[in-house]
Design an enzyme around this catalytic site. Structure first.
Site, PDB file in Angstrom:
ATOM      1  N   SER A 139      25.879  67.126  31.442  1.00 39.92           N
ATOM      2  CA  SER A 139      24.477  67.149  31.869  1.00 39.92           C
ATOM      3  C   SER A 139      23.900  68.480  31.376  1.00 39.92           C
ATOM      4  O   SER A 139      24.664  69.406  31.079  1.00 39.92           O
ATOM      5  CB  SER A 139      24.446  67.109  33.399  1.00 39.92           C
ATOM      6  OG  SER A 139      23.184  67.487  33.898  1.00 39.92           O
ATOM      7  N   TYR A 152      28.215  70.005  42.037  1.00 41.23           N
ATOM      8  CA  TYR A 152      27.904  69.096  40.931  1.00 41.23           C
ATOM      9  C   TYR A 152      27.701  69.871  39.620  1.00 41.23           C
ATOM     10  O   TYR A 152      28.275  69.519  38.583  1.00 41.23           O
ATOM     11  CB  TYR A 152      26.658  68.266  41.242  1.00 41.23           C
ATOM     12  CG  TYR A 152      26.239  67.391  40.082  1.00 41.23           C
ATOM     13  CD1 TYR A 152      26.990  66.255  39.745  1.00 41.23           C
ATOM     14  CD2 TYR A 152      25.129  67.697  39.293  1.00 41.23           C
ATOM     15  CE1 TYR A 152      26.635  65.459  38.663  1.00 41.23           C
ATOM     16  CE2 TYR A 152      24.762  66.902  38.220  1.00 41.23           C
ATOM     17  CZ  TYR A 152      25.517  65.786  37.910  1.00 41.23           C
ATOM     18  OH  TYR A 152      25.179  64.996  36.820  1.00 41.23           O
TER      19      TYR A 152
HETATM   20  N1  NAP Z   1      20.791  60.240  36.003  1.00 41.90           N
HETATM   21  C1  NAP Z   1      20.713  61.517  35.744  1.00 41.90           C
HETATM   22  O1  NAP Z   1      19.678  62.166  36.004  1.00 41.90           O
HETATM   23  C2  NAP Z   1      21.852  62.200  35.046  1.00 41.90           C
HETATM   24  C3  NAP Z   1      21.593  63.402  34.354  1.00 41.90           C
HETATM   25  C4  NAP Z   1      22.641  64.050  33.718  1.00 41.90           C
HETATM   26  C5  NAP Z   1      23.909  63.522  33.751  1.00 41.90           C
HETATM   27  N2  NAP Z   1      24.156  62.355  34.434  1.00 41.90           N
HETATM   28  C6  NAP Z   1      25.525  61.856  34.456  1.00 41.90           C
HETATM   29  O2  NAP Z   1      25.543  60.579  33.852  1.00 41.90           O
HETATM   30  C7  NAP Z   1      26.657  59.831  34.340  1.00 41.90           C
HETATM   31  C8  NAP Z   1      26.185  58.422  34.704  1.00 41.90           C
HETATM   32  O3  NAP Z   1      25.313  58.527  35.813  1.00 41.90           O
HETATM   33  P1  NAP Z   1      24.044  57.592  36.017  1.00 41.90           P
HETATM   34  O4  NAP Z   1      22.867  58.478  35.986  1.00 41.90           O
HETATM   35  O5  NAP Z   1      24.101  56.411  35.139  1.00 41.90           O
HETATM   36  O6  NAP Z   1      24.265  57.213  37.561  1.00 41.90           O
HETATM   37  P2  NAP Z   1      24.450  55.826  38.324  1.00 41.90           P
HETATM   38  O7  NAP Z   1      23.370  54.881  37.938  1.00 41.90           O
HETATM   39  O8  NAP Z   1      24.610  56.214  39.761  1.00 41.90           O
HETATM   40  O9  NAP Z   1      25.820  55.272  37.745  1.00 41.90           O
HETATM   41  C9  NAP Z   1      27.045  55.820  38.091  1.00 41.90           C
HETATM   42  C10 NAP Z   1      28.158  54.860  37.713  1.00 41.90           C
HETATM   43  O10 NAP Z   1      29.408  55.448  38.138  1.00 41.90           O
HETATM   44  C11 NAP Z   1      30.130  54.481  38.884  1.00 41.90           C
HETATM   45  N3  NAP Z   1      30.956  55.115  39.896  1.00 41.90           N
HETATM   46  C12 NAP Z   1      30.547  55.932  40.903  1.00 41.90           C
HETATM   47  N4  NAP Z   1      31.609  56.271  41.664  1.00 41.90           N
HETATM   48  C13 NAP Z   1      32.695  55.653  41.126  1.00 41.90           C
HETATM   49  C14 NAP Z   1      34.075  55.609  41.465  1.00 41.90           C
HETATM   50  N5  NAP Z   1      34.533  56.264  42.532  1.00 41.90           N
HETATM   51  N6  NAP Z   1      34.916  54.878  40.702  1.00 41.90           N
HETATM   52  C15 NAP Z   1      34.443  54.189  39.628  1.00 41.90           C
HETATM   53  N7  NAP Z   1      33.149  54.203  39.247  1.00 41.90           N
HETATM   54  C16 NAP Z   1      32.290  54.918  40.000  1.00 41.90           C
HETATM   55  C17 NAP Z   1      29.044  53.598  39.526  1.00 41.90           C
HETATM   56  O11 NAP Z   1      29.546  52.299  39.794  1.00 41.90           O
HETATM   57  P3  NAP Z   1      30.058  51.755  41.208  1.00 41.90           P
HETATM   58  O12 NAP Z   1      29.154  52.304  42.259  1.00 41.90           O
HETATM   59  O13 NAP Z   1      29.984  50.271  41.023  1.00 41.90           O
HETATM   60  O14 NAP Z   1      31.474  52.235  41.329  1.00 41.90           O
HETATM   61  C18 NAP Z   1      28.024  53.517  38.404  1.00 41.90           C
HETATM   62  O15 NAP Z   1      28.374  52.485  37.508  1.00 41.90           O
HETATM   63  C19 NAP Z   1      27.223  60.638  35.517  1.00 41.90           C
HETATM   64  O16 NAP Z   1      28.379  61.315  35.095  1.00 41.90           O
HETATM   65  C20 NAP Z   1      26.101  61.620  35.843  1.00 41.90           C
HETATM   66  O17 NAP Z   1      26.594  62.814  36.413  1.00 41.90           O
HETATM   67  C21 NAP Z   1      23.142  61.692  35.060  1.00 41.90           C
END
Ligand code: NAP
Length: 261
Positions: A139, A152
């Site tokens: 990130s 985080y």
């Molecule tokens: N959105 C942002 O603003 C942002 C910015 C920078 C970086 N990121 C990073 O991008 C990545 C993806 O995040 P996102 O934004 O797409 O968030 P999201 O929509 O909340 O997706 C997160 C994914 O991780 C899975 N997950 C969560 N806990 C888990 C566990 N214990 N075991 C297996 N799977 C798990 C969730 O699926 P289930 O709940 O079905 O398990 C979901 O598919 C993350 O690493 C996040 O830190 C996000």
């Protein structure tokens, strides 16, 4: 052995969009998340449009044995992971001393431990065959301290440092490691990280999951080492590198601070 792309956290957000993109580009997929229903819906959607194999693994990656179980199971199935995408992750908003220790620990286990173990398990095979790509989700948070999201931000600094070091170790092996650094992105992350009270998603530009996934896919395919999504985020990272640390902390505290009601 048949080649597959493994994506963690494929049931929503960036992982979901990456899964559709890889399917479009004709990759067989191993998709991992806890939500069985969302994974099944994604599989149906993908298989309506593309003729690729999709294997769903309903796993909680916080479980210590999960990475080894996944690795062993895929071996039994004669599946070779040629692309590994460590995408699953979440954050937690609030003062550290008031936070739930279990939530912080689960975050460390998912964002750091599971990512590291999956990388180590699948990397040896990639190096042996002289071919493979890894995409780790960090990130822009990786480049700065994160008051109110201290753990985080620190997990993402780990992902950045680990990925950069690996990319360097692996030069000349045919295996690349890319670290993708998005800024705020419209996904389930805001809710999963209890961020609704923070200014972050109100002040900063919010990208779509699809545009971040496309950018990440291209960077991974090119073998780029660090991929920061969006010009504003690239400027922010540059500014942070030349700004005195106390000032950085001050501004991030304002950006991450609570919205005035
Ligand atoms: N959105 C942002 O603003 C942002 C910015 C920078 C970086 N990121 C990073 O991008 C990545 C993806 O995040 P996102 O934004 O797409 O968030 P999201 O929509 O909340 O997706 C997160 C994914 O991780 C899975 N997950 C969560 N806990 C888990 C566990 N214990 N075991 C297996 N799977 C798990 C969730 O699926 P289930 O709940 O079905 O398990 C979901 O598919 C993350 O690493 C996040 O830190 C996000």
């Amino acid at each position: 052995m048949i080649n597959y792309t493994l994506i963690t956290g494929a049931s929503g957000g960036i992982g979901y969009e990456l899964a559709k993109l890889f399917a479009k580009e004709n990759h067989n997929l191993v998709l991992i998340a806890r939500n069985e229903k969302k994974l099944a819906e994604l599989k149906t959607q993908i298989q309506k449009q593309y003729s690729v194999n999709v294997l769903l693994l309903n796993k909680d990656l916080i479980e210590p044995e999960a990475p080894v179980q996944i690795f062993n199971y895929l071996r039994q199935q004669n599946i070779r992971v040629e692309n590994l995408i460590n995408n699953a992750g979440f954050g937690d908003y609030g003062l550290f001393h008031e936070s739930d220790r279990n939530v912080q620990e689960r975050m460390l286990l998912l964002n750091i431990v599971a990512l590291t173990n999956l990388t180590q398990l699948f990397l040896s095979e990639m190096v042996k065959s002289g071919k493979g790509k890894i995409l780790n989700l960090a990130s822009v948070a990786a480049f700065m301290p994160g008051p109110y999201m201290s753990v985080y931000y620190a997990t993402k600094a780990y992902v950045l440092s680990f990925s950069e070091a690996l990319a360097s170790e692996l030069e000349g092996t045919g295996v690349s490691v890319t670290v993708l650094c998005p800024g705020p992105t419209k996904t389930g992350f805001e809710e999963a990280s209890s961020l609704s009270d923070s200014n972050l998603f109100k002040i900063m530009h919010v990208a779509s999951a699809k545009e971040v996934a496309i950018y990440g896919y291209k960077a991974m395919m090119k073998g780029k080492k660090i991929a920061i999504h969006g010009i504003l985020n690239r400027i922010l990272v540059k500014l942070i590198s030349i700004t005195p640390r106390p000032l950085v902390n001050y501004f991030i505290r304002i950006i991450l601070g609570k919205t005035k009601k």
